[in-house]
Design an enzyme around this catalytic site. Sequence first.
Site, short mmCIF file in Angstrom:
data_model
loop_
_atom_site.label_atom_id
_atom_site.label_comp_id
_atom_site.label_asym_id
_atom_site.label_seq_id
_atom_site.Cartn_x
_atom_site.Cartn_y
_atom_site.Cartn_z
N GLU A 267 32.57 -13.02 23.91
CA GLU A 267 32.23 -14.00 23.94
C GLU A 267 31.58 -15.10 23.29
O GLU A 267 31.94 -16.72 23.11
CB GLU A 267 31.30 -14.29 25.90
CG GLU A 267 31.56 -13.77 26.39
CD GLU A 267 30.71 -13.86 28.12
OE1 GLU A 267 30.21 -12.46 27.36
OE2 GLU A 267 31.35 -13.84 28.82
N GLY B 130 28.52 -10.54 25.76
CA GLY B 130 28.48 -11.88 25.66
C GLY B 130 28.53 -11.53 23.73
O GLY B 130 28.58 -13.33 23.61
N GLU C 241 31.86 -6.02 31.52
CA GLU C 241 30.36 -5.88 31.74
C GLU C 241 30.72 -4.91 32.87
O GLU C 241 29.66 -4.60 33.99
CB GLU C 241 30.81 -7.11 32.17
CG GLU C 241 30.47 -7.99 31.36
CD GLU C 241 30.80 -8.74 29.99
OE1 GLU C 241 32.42 -7.61 29.82
OE2 GLU C 241 30.72 -10.14 29.80
N ALA D 86 25.00 -9.73 25.91
CA ALA D 86 23.49 -9.94 26.22
C ALA D 86 22.55 -8.98 26.27
O ALA D 86 22.95 -8.12 26.80
CB ALA D 86 24.11 -10.90 27.65
N1 CAA Z 1 21.79 -4.74 25.61
C1 CAA Z 1 20.46 -3.91 24.99
N2 CAA Z 1 20.69 -2.81 23.87
C2 CAA Z 1 21.92 -3.22 23.60
C3 CAA Z 1 22.85 -2.96 24.23
C4 CAA Z 1 22.74 -4.94 24.34
N3 CAA Z 1 24.09 -5.08 25.13
N4 CAA Z 1 23.40 -3.00 22.97
C5 CAA Z 1 23.47 -1.58 22.37
N5 CAA Z 1 22.15 -1.27 22.62
C6 CAA Z 1 20.72 -0.86 22.02
C7 CAA Z 1 20.74 0.64 22.36
O1 CAA Z 1 20.05 0.52 23.79
C8 CAA Z 1 20.77 0.89 21.36
O2 CAA Z 1 19.52 1.21 21.78
P1 CAA Z 1 17.64 2.25 21.62
O3 CAA Z 1 18.15 3.30 20.25
O4 CAA Z 1 16.93 1.78 21.37
O5 CAA Z 1 18.89 3.47 22.72
C9 CAA Z 1 20.84 0.58 20.28
O6 CAA Z 1 21.23 -0.36 20.42
C10 CAA Z 1 22.18 1.21 19.82
O7 CAA Z 1 23.58 1.23 20.86
P2 CAA Z 1 23.64 3.04 20.91
O8 CAA Z 1 22.76 3.99 20.64
O9 CAA Z 1 23.99 2.71 22.20
O10 CAA Z 1 24.82 2.53 19.77
P3 CAA Z 1 26.44 3.46 19.87
O11 CAA Z 1 27.23 3.07 18.84
O12 CAA Z 1 26.15 4.70 20.60
O13 CAA Z 1 26.73 2.64 20.84
C11 CAA Z 1 28.46 0.73 22.18
C12 CAA Z 1 27.34 1.49 20.80
C13 CAA Z 1 28.95 1.12 22.50
C14 CAA Z 1 28.47 -1.22 21.50
C15 CAA Z 1 27.39 0.59 23.46
O14 CAA Z 1 25.64 0.30 22.98
C16 CAA Z 1 27.33 -0.30 24.09
O15 CAA Z 1 28.01 0.49 24.64
N6 CAA Z 1 27.08 -1.01 24.48
C17 CAA Z 1 26.10 -2.53 25.53
C18 CAA Z 1 27.94 -2.94 24.90
C19 CAA Z 1 27.93 -3.84 26.76
O16 CAA Z 1 28.03 -3.54 28.20
N7 CAA Z 1 27.44 -4.93 26.29
C20 CAA Z 1 27.52 -6.32 27.59
C21 CAA Z 1 26.38 -6.13 28.40
S1 CAA Z 1 26.39 -7.18 29.20
C22 CAA Z 1 26.95 -9.40 29.20
O17 CAA Z 1 27.20 -8.93 28.14
C23 CAA Z 1 27.15 -9.70 30.16
C24 CAA Z 1 27.67 -11.34 29.61
O18 CAA Z 1 28.64 -11.69 29.70
C25 CAA Z 1 26.85 -12.03 29.29
#
Ligand code: CAA
Length: 260
Positions: free
Chosen positions: A114, A111, A134, A66
Amino acid sequence: MSYETILVETRGAVTLITLNRPQALNALNSKVLAELIDAFAAYEADHTQLCAVLTGSGEKAFAAGADIKEMADKPAVDFYLEDHFSGWQSDLVKRTRKPWIAAVNGFALGGGCELAMMADFIIAADSAKFGQPEIKLGVAPGMGGSQRLTRAVGKAKAMEMCLTGRMMDAGEAERSSLVARVVPLADLLEDALKTAETIASMPPMAAIANKEMVNAAYETTLEQGLLFERRLFQVLAASEDKAEGMKAFVEKRPGVWKGR
Ligand code: CAA
């Protein structure tokens, strides 16, 4: 209809839907949800379309969750009052009776994992990584992860993944029955589309009934599930496609389906 965050194309009887926010690793914001609901409703309504594939654009992510940036400043009461995340289950999963496959091409986190698990099954690239991270954000799965992951891989792995946020690679996901198959990334889309074509070539009403039966195994007791299966078998036995399918077998020719 044209969309901002997804791409939709039809290839014969197969609809290909691609999450298209590669700059945000295909993170799922409310626009994506609204567009996916619309695209899946159009797929469901189009009688020429018999299977769908959902994938992510770029090689890095199916969907990294998400959209954290959208959720970061959202007031807590709004999550509750909007029943945030409910649309995934009520409008996308429940209203899509026809089959669809998730082709997971990279990160499927939060998400994203999911959403992949909402599909009827997952075909994963060898580069795929699944996780429910999360907890690291101070929350927990909100689109079904604690329930669908546990049903798919069992309590021990689901609990470990939710509590540590660790990712599962494609090999472990296949061994754990989270995914149906793993294929090289370069072959993923072709493989998923070919599998979808195979499903699309089946009698359409039987495809819906098979999907309903397997899903019933998650929702009910064995006794009730067996009754549901028998009743649906009996419904199918009354269909024109059953008559055609059995006649075609005896006559050693492919069946020609009416979808009823
Ligand atoms: N939401 C918004 N933006 C996201 C995102 C997310 N879930 N995941 C990645 N992005 C964005 C980053 O902010 C970044 O944007 P900018 O260039 O503007 O900074 C871009 O995508 C590239 O990401 P990274 O620079 O972080 O890429 P990376 O290769 O260094 O890392 C990753 C990859 C490990 C997947 C890392 O991006 C990450 O940990 N993402 C978040 C994963 C996460 O926590 N997901 C759960 C979200 S909460 C949820 O989903 C609730 C639910 O149950 C419904």
